[in-house]
Design a protein around this motif. Structure first.
Motif, mmCIF file in Angstrom:
data_model
loop_
_atom_site.group_PDB
_atom_site.id
_atom_site.type_symbol
_atom_site.label_atom_id
_atom_site.label_comp_id
_atom_site.label_asym_id
_atom_site.label_seq_id
_atom_site.Cartn_x
_atom_site.Cartn_y
_atom_site.Cartn_z
ATOM 1 N N PRO A 43 0.789 -1.219 0.109
ATOM 2 C CA PRO A 43 -0.105 0.087 -0.015
ATOM 3 C C PRO A 43 0.928 1.259 0.069
ATOM 4 O O PRO A 43 0.555 2.326 -0.578
ATOM 5 C CB PRO A 43 -0.751 -0.250 1.486
ATOM 6 N N VAL A 44 2.230 1.056 0.569
ATOM 7 C CA VAL A 44 3.089 2.269 0.557
ATOM 8 C C VAL A 44 4.315 1.749 0.124
ATOM 9 O O VAL A 44 4.750 0.753 0.351
ATOM 10 C CB VAL A 44 3.198 2.743 1.945
ATOM 11 N N GLN A 81 -2.598 4.742 14.013
ATOM 12 C CA GLN A 81 -2.853 3.689 15.243
ATOM 13 C C GLN A 81 -2.396 2.605 14.924
ATOM 14 O O GLN A 81 -2.883 1.531 14.797
ATOM 15 C CB GLN A 81 -4.625 3.457 15.272
ATOM 16 N N GLY A 82 -1.070 2.446 14.807
ATOM 17 C CA GLY A 82 -0.208 1.486 14.500
ATOM 18 C C GLY A 82 1.139 1.577 15.273
ATOM 19 O O GLY A 82 1.429 2.319 15.974
ATOM 20 N N VAL A 97 12.309 -2.269 8.970
ATOM 21 C CA VAL A 97 11.109 -1.924 9.811
ATOM 22 C C VAL A 97 10.033 -2.891 9.538
ATOM 23 O O VAL A 97 9.617 -3.134 8.463
ATOM 24 C CB VAL A 97 10.774 -0.565 9.818
ATOM 25 N N THR A 98 9.286 -2.941 10.464
ATOM 26 C CA THR A 98 8.103 -3.767 10.374
ATOM 27 C C THR A 98 6.852 -2.914 10.856
ATOM 28 O O THR A 98 6.768 -2.557 12.125
ATOM 29 C CB THR A 98 7.989 -5.259 10.892
ATOM 30 N N TYR A 104 -2.613 -3.813 8.043
ATOM 31 C CA TYR A 104 -1.499 -4.078 7.099
ATOM 32 C C TYR A 104 -0.127 -4.345 7.828
ATOM 33 O O TYR A 104 -0.358 -3.946 8.766
ATOM 34 C CB TYR A 104 -1.292 -2.969 6.185
ATOM 35 N N GLU A 105 0.418 -5.407 7.387
ATOM 36 C CA GLU A 105 1.732 -5.677 8.042
ATOM 37 C C GLU A 105 2.708 -5.534 6.674
ATOM 38 O O GLU A 105 2.676 -6.163 5.823
ATOM 39 C CB GLU A 105 1.824 -6.961 8.588
ATOM 40 N N LEU A 106 3.451 -4.324 6.920
ATOM 41 C CA LEU A 106 4.497 -4.020 5.842
ATOM 42 C C LEU A 106 5.857 -4.051 6.602
ATOM 43 O O LEU A 106 6.204 -3.727 7.728
ATOM 44 C CB LEU A 106 4.290 -2.763 5.624
#
Length: 130
Positions: A43-44, A81-82, A97-98, A104-106
């Motif tokens: 998404p990013v 909010q993450g 980075v996670t 989502y989990e990026l």
């Protein structure tokens, strides 16, 4: 009067010590700064971690958010909010980075710092000889 002065100095010292713990200017925070790239189709595509006016910020195409420390190498992404958990290699160098936010989990990889060259131009006055 002396007791009042001592009390005020103690309060100032306590406030300074408390602010020093929360101000993101230590070497750990400096190690987090940089660009992190995510897999194609995420998404990013990337986020950038910077210091803005003394605050640790995460910027992306989705928007910007302050980061608030919640643990060792773990920060709250307040606007989304993450959380962002920074990863390190065996040499304690930040490598990625996670991000867990908005369902989502990026997982991102830190880009190596680009080499920046600085040039300094020195202008000297011309002296005329007679």
């Amino acid at each position: 009067m002396k007791k009042l002065i001592v009390l005020v100095l103690m309060l100032v010292g306590f406030t300074t010590a408390t602010n020093a713990q929360t101000t993101p200017t230590d070497t750990t925070v400096n190690q987090l700064l940089g660009k992190y790239k995510f897999a194609e189709g995420s998404p990013v595509a990337e986020v950038t971690v910077v210091l803005e006016n003394g605050a640790l910020m995460m910027n992306s195409a989705a928007g910007a958010s302050p980061l608030e420390k919640s643990g060792e190498d773990v920060y709250i992404i307040t606007q989304f909010q993450g959380t962002a958990k920074f990863t390190r290699n065996e040499n304690k160098v930040v490598t990625g980075v996670t991000i867990l936010a908005m369902g989502y989990e990026l997982v991102g990889t830190k880009e190596p710092a680009s080499k920046t060259f600085a040039f300094r131009i020195v202008a000297k006055p011309i002296q005329f000889v007679k």
